[in-house]
Design an enzyme around this catalytic site. Structure first.
Site, PDB file in Angstrom:
ATOM      1  N   LYS A  35       5.884  15.204  10.339  1.00  0.00           N
ATOM      2  CA  LYS A  35       4.428  15.332  10.212  1.00  0.00           C
ATOM      3  C   LYS A  35       3.865  14.538   9.039  1.00  0.00           C
ATOM      4  O   LYS A  35       2.902  14.950   8.395  1.00  0.00           O
ATOM      5  CB  LYS A  35       4.028  16.805  10.104  1.00  0.00           C
ATOM      6  CG  LYS A  35       4.553  17.693  11.209  1.00  0.00           C
ATOM      7  CD  LYS A  35       4.246  17.146  12.601  1.00  0.00           C
ATOM      8  CE  LYS A  35       2.760  17.181  12.929  1.00  0.00           C
ATOM      9  NZ  LYS A  35       2.489  16.666  14.316  1.00  0.00           N
ATOM     10  N   TRP A  40       2.409   7.606  14.018  1.00  0.00           N
ATOM     11  CA  TRP A  40       1.425   6.605  13.619  1.00  0.00           C
ATOM     12  C   TRP A  40       2.122   5.281  13.303  1.00  0.00           C
ATOM     13  O   TRP A  40       1.726   4.220  13.783  1.00  0.00           O
ATOM     14  CB  TRP A  40       0.674   7.112  12.401  1.00  0.00           C
ATOM     15  CG  TRP A  40      -0.666   6.481  12.158  1.00  0.00           C
ATOM     16  CD1 TRP A  40      -1.231   5.459  12.866  1.00  0.00           C
ATOM     17  CD2 TRP A  40      -1.609   6.854  11.155  1.00  0.00           C
ATOM     18  NE1 TRP A  40      -2.458   5.163  12.350  1.00  0.00           N
ATOM     19  CE2 TRP A  40      -2.722   6.005  11.311  1.00  0.00           C
ATOM     20  CE3 TRP A  40      -1.611   7.808  10.151  1.00  0.00           C
ATOM     21  CZ2 TRP A  40      -3.834   6.082  10.472  1.00  0.00           C
ATOM     22  CZ3 TRP A  40      -2.723   7.895   9.327  1.00  0.00           C
ATOM     23  CH2 TRP A  40      -3.819   7.052   9.482  1.00  0.00           C
ATOM     24  N   HIS A  92      14.088  10.839  10.867  1.00  0.00           N
ATOM     25  CA  HIS A  92      13.586  11.670   9.766  1.00  0.00           C
ATOM     26  C   HIS A  92      14.606  11.724   8.629  1.00  0.00           C
ATOM     27  O   HIS A  92      14.465  12.522   7.699  1.00  0.00           O
ATOM     28  CB  HIS A  92      13.282  13.091  10.260  1.00  0.00           C
ATOM     29  CG  HIS A  92      12.086  13.167  11.167  1.00  0.00           C
ATOM     30  ND1 HIS A  92      10.902  12.532  10.884  1.00  0.00           N
ATOM     31  CD2 HIS A  92      11.892  13.820  12.344  1.00  0.00           C
ATOM     32  CE1 HIS A  92      10.030  12.786  11.853  1.00  0.00           C
ATOM     33  NE2 HIS A  92      10.602  13.555  12.748  1.00  0.00           N
ATOM     34  N   ARG A 111       3.273  11.226   2.735  1.00  0.00           N
ATOM     35  CA  ARG A 111       2.019  11.987   2.862  1.00  0.00           C
ATOM     36  C   ARG A 111       2.008  13.061   1.790  1.00  0.00           C
ATOM     37  O   ARG A 111       3.067  13.536   1.369  1.00  0.00           O
ATOM     38  CB  ARG A 111       1.949  12.631   4.253  1.00  0.00           C
ATOM     39  CG  ARG A 111       0.614  13.274   4.585  1.00  0.00           C
ATOM     40  CD  ARG A 111       0.640  13.890   5.975  1.00  0.00           C
ATOM     41  NE  ARG A 111      -0.681  14.375   6.365  1.00  0.00           N
ATOM     42  CZ  ARG A 111      -0.922  15.092   7.454  1.00  0.00           C
ATOM     43  NH1 ARG A 111       0.077  15.402   8.276  1.00  0.00           N
ATOM     44  NH2 ARG A 111      -2.143  15.497   7.730  1.00  0.00           N
ATOM     45  N   SER A 119       0.506  20.691   8.487  1.00  0.00           N
ATOM     46  CA  SER A 119       0.766  20.141   9.819  1.00  0.00           C
ATOM     47  C   SER A 119       2.095  20.649  10.375  1.00  0.00           C
ATOM     48  O   SER A 119       2.215  20.936  11.568  1.00  0.00           O
ATOM     49  CB  SER A 119       0.771  18.612   9.756  1.00  0.00           C
ATOM     50  OG  SER A 119      -0.520  18.113   9.503  1.00  0.00           O
TER      51      SER A 119
END
Length: 297
Positions: A35, A40, A92, A111, A119
């Site tokens: 997340k 993206w 990940h 992030r 999220s």
């Protein structure tokens, strides 16, 4: 090639699946925490590789999650071997768990951890645990699901959790372990560290920077439609093509692209909670990384 320093394992992931992977010159490895902008960045890569929003296949087929145990390793390797285009592969796993090859580009998206956590909370509520257990060969959940705390109560507990960062990568220690490793490599010529907020603030500029670093020549007239295709709203409209759920693990695929905004995590903590968060992060990561990561001082 530098062999991985660590092996990362969970119920549905195993970074050992990277060992022996036959890289090609120009491959792109997308390494993010959950997340934090994985899909993206996969979409940005797809747009740069193909030069059009009209992708030839669903994003998960074009950019497989190599270390996810839901799909057999040999099947993933085979699909990647058959791809004639420049490959862009999802993981990940932190970079110290992936073979590092000078021919390969590595991009890590960061992030704000509190926004990532919110999220992640909503994503966890959208997972079909029985289906995930079936696909990974784990015992099926027994009994009714445990009642979840409201996100306002859950988030402070997430901040306070004391865990092994290498075993709990979606914890606050795990997030900062992943990003600290990438931060230490940020000056290496084939490593890019991208901030989620920079993608929000200047998506076109960030896409152009990546195109330059990775050697993509994009005609000037194509940029507007490529940038528009990578916006959050446009990606949410194309959820059926872009959401990483080919095996039915999500209860609601439309909920995958929930909000994508920044600041939602900080809004859920009071002054004492934010102070606690700051103290925890100061003990877990270098100050220059935290200054770059937080953007809200």
């Amino acid at each position: 090639m530098i062999a991985p320093a660590h092996r990362y394992r969970s119920e549905d992931e195993d970074s050992a699946r990277w060992v022996g992977f036959p890289f090609r010159d120009g491959d792109i490895v997308i390494s993010t925490r959950s997340k934090s902008g994985t899909t993206w960045m996969q979409m940005i890569c797809a747009l740069l590789v193909f030069g059009t929003p009209d992708l030839p296949a669903p994003l998960t087929e074009l950019s497989p999650w190599l270390d996810w145990l839901v799909e057999p390793r040999d099947a993933v390797y085979g699909r990647l071997a058959a791809q004639p285009h420049r490959r862009f592969i999802k993981t990940h796993t932190p970079l110290d768990g992936v073979p590092l090859d000078p021919r390969v580009h590595y991009v890590v998206v960061a992030r704000h951890p509190l926004d990532m956590a919110v999220s992640l909370y909503h994503q966890a509520g959208n997972l079909d645990r029985a289906r995930l257990a079936e696909l990974t060969g784990q015992p099926a959940p027994v009994g009714p699901p445990r009642k979840r705390l409201p996100v306002e109560q859950w988030l402070p507990s997430w901040v306070d959790r004391e865990v092994d960062p290498r075993a709990e990568l979606d914890s606050l220690p795990g997030v900062l372990w992943h990003l600290s490793d990438a931060w230490a490599r940020r000056h290496e010529p084939n490593v890019e560290l991208v901030h989620y907020d920079d993608l929000q603030a200047d998506l076109g500029g960030q896409m152009r920077l990546l195109a330059d670093r990775w050697g993509f020549a994009v005609p000037a007239g194509r940029w507007p439609e490529l940038v528009e295709a990578a916006t959050f709203g446009r990606m949410r409209e194309r959820a059926d093509l872009l959401v990483p759920d080919t095996r039915g693990v999500l209860r609601d695929r439309g909920a995958f692209f929930r909000q994508g905004r920044s600041g939602q995590g900080r809004d859920l903590l009071d002054a004492a909670g934010l102070a606690r968060y700051r103290a925890r992060t100061a003990a877990l990561a270098p100050p220059d990384l935290l200054d770059w990561l937080h953007r809200d001082a």
